[in-house]
Design an enzyme around this catalytic site. Structure first.
Site, PDB file in Angstrom:
ATOM      1  CG  LEU A 198      21.034  53.871  58.776  1.00 22.84           C
ATOM      2  CD1 LEU A 198      21.323  55.115  59.602  1.00 22.84           C
ATOM      3  CD2 LEU A 198      19.574  53.830  58.351  1.00 22.84           C
ATOM      4  NE  ARG A 256      34.349  63.886  52.708  1.00 21.80           N
ATOM      5  CZ  ARG A 256      34.422  63.971  54.034  1.00 21.80           C
ATOM      6  NH1 ARG A 256      35.495  64.480  54.594  1.00 21.80           N
ATOM      7  NH2 ARG A 256      33.432  63.533  54.795  1.00 21.80           N
ATOM      8  CB  THR A 261      20.736  59.133  60.770  1.00 25.33           C
ATOM      9  OG1 THR A 261      20.605  60.112  61.821  1.00 25.33           O
ATOM     10  CG2 THR A 261      22.146  59.188  60.197  1.00 25.33           C
ATOM     11  NE  ARG A 301      58.723  13.214  14.002  1.00 22.26           N
ATOM     12  CZ  ARG A 301      59.616  12.555  14.723  1.00 22.26           C
ATOM     13  NH1 ARG A 301      60.413  11.661  14.118  1.00 22.26           N
ATOM     14  NH2 ARG A 301      59.734  12.771  16.010  1.00 22.26           N
TER      15      ARG A 301
END
Length: 456
Positions: free
Chosen positions: A7, A14, A77, A438
């Site tokens: 279920l 809440r 239920t 570089r």
């Protein structure tokens, strides 16, 4: 064949969130998943889930693993189980277990042992119960010499009945054929105008059928959540139960503050888990590891003797003897080979880091295959994304990557390659070569005196 009905139609108002209550998580997993797992561990696979509020979210979560049936109206239920009658009629020769999708701690032992009692007593219905120190608010089990006579709710109980500590868990075994018959007899002649599954007990007894109860030794099967406080209590209980299991198995916890370990995690003997650590999913931690503080590990496999301090690691493998941290991010599909050292402010993504390789600090390694005994200087970046596609870098064994090197993928460095600090590598470098890139440095003398002449 035995069936299961879960279920899972509760809204959980809440909780104050727009998701079905059974999808709220306990230790990272929905309560519904805990219930499903208990069924699977009990050898039950023919499962139907009754959905209701936001039922599409239940379907999305399940991904087609199990059947679902919609309870369009919340009428109790008994009414919920009625929606599964076509499912029950697929095979009426066995038994059916009915469970609540928001009671996560139902356990395989209770499921299996209650089924044995159910069959032995030839019951039409067997209630799974537990004994509580404080049974207030729960339906009391009224036992007889040969079974039970019913369940009395708190509000309807006499003073004597309220002293009973054996209560209804909300889980039941039914003989499937009897359940179908009993559902057809339930009515809604009550104050709530709902169909109660508990009415099946009195209907079974009045029809000359047996009704019994199996009392579990685990009172936690009763626990559920109606609001956020209850959910926190479930998480706290589950968190400490998992930690207790690992303590028994030889894992060390000096302090459990902030430690969350999901129930699918495995941890080897002698490992220490420090405060603020979260270990999720199917993670496996080897022996004699030190994990934490403030570390997150999700779906990772760690070998033995691994040290992780202030690390976040996801969907990756860390082999034995690796040391990582602090402030390291290991992103998915990475493999850190044995003996590697990953230092502070390093990010690794979808990469293999070879044995005994050192990435000390401030480095990003993404989409790369790194060999053994490589040393990364501070500020190194594998430039793996050009805005359209992601490409890989390959770095051979024993390379030395100078500070602030950019490796523009796709690029391959051979064995023993060195890169000078500040170099941007845009093409493959052969074995044992030095890459230097570089520009010519210019010095403009007196520049700051002219620019800041009023500041001196």
């Amino acid at each position: 064949m035995n069936k299961v009905i879960i279920l899972a139609g509760g809204q959980g108002k809440r909780m104050k969130a727009d998701i079905p209550k059974p999808l709220f998580r306990v230790l990272g997993e929905p309560m519904l998943e805990w219930v499903i797992s208990a069924c699977e561990e009990s050898g039950l696979s023919d499962i139907c889930i009754i959905k209701g509020f936001m039922g599409d979210m239940i379907d999305e979560y399940l991904g087609g693993r199990y059947k679902t049936v919609l309870q369009a109206e919340r009428l109790g239920t008994g009414h919920a189980v009625m929606q599964a009658i076509p499912f029950l009629k697929e095979d009426t020769d066995g038994n059916t277990l009915v469970l609540c999708g928001d009671a996560p701690f139902i356990d395989p032992v209770a499921i299996k042992e209650s089924l044995v009692i159910h069959k032995q007593q030839k019951n039409a219905v067997t209630v799974i119960t537990a004994e509580l120190e404080n049974p207030s608010g729960y339906g009391r089990i009224i036992r007889t010499n040969n079974g039970i006579s019913g369940i009395v709710e708190q509000k309807d109980a006499t003073e004597e009945q309220r002293l009973i500590r054996e209560v209804n868990s909300g889980a039941y075994w039914f003989r499937t054929a009897d359940l179908i018959e009993l559902l057809g007899k339930i009515d809604c002649n009550n104050a709530q105008h709902e169909y109660y599954l508990t009415d099946t007990i009195s209907l079974a007894i009045s029809g000359g059928k047996n009704a019994g109860a199996y009392k579990s030794d685990n009172p936690d099967i009763i626990k559920g959540a109606n609001d956020r406080r209850d959910l926190l209590a479930l998480n706290t209980y589950a968190r400490m139960a998992v930690i207790e299991k690992h303590l028994i198995n030889g894992v060390e916890f000096t302090c459990t503050d902030g430690i969350i370990i999901e129930r699918g995690v495995e941890i080897g003997v002698g490992s220490e888990i420090l405060p603020g650590t979260i270990i999720r999913g199917s993670s496996v931690i080897g022996k004699n590891c030190s994990v934490g503080p403030n570390t997150v590990i999700e779906n990772c496999r760690l070998g033995d003797d691994v040290k992780m301090n202030c690390v976040q690691a996801y969907d990756s493998e860390i082999e034995s003897g690796v040391k990582i941290g602090p402030f390291v991010h290991i992103r998915p599909n990475s493999c850190i080979k044995s003996g590697a050292k990953i230092g502070d402010f390093v990010e690794i993504k979808n990469s293999v880091i070879g044995e005994n390789t050192a990435i000390a600090h401030l480095t990003y390694v993404g989409d790369s295959d790194v060999g053994k005994k490589v040393n990364f200087g501070c500020g190194t970046v594998t430039v793996n994304y050009d805005g359209i596609v992601k490409s890989r870098c390959v770095i051979g064994d024993n390379c030395f990557i100078g500070c602030n090197t950019n490796l523009i993928a796709p690029v391959k460095l051979g064995k023993g390659v060195y890169t000078a600090a500040g170099t941007t590598v845009t093409r493959d470098i052969p074995d044992y070569a030095l890459a230097i890139d570089r520009g010519v440095m210019k010095v403009n003398e007196g520049y700051t005196l002219r620019k800041l002449r009023n500041k001196f």
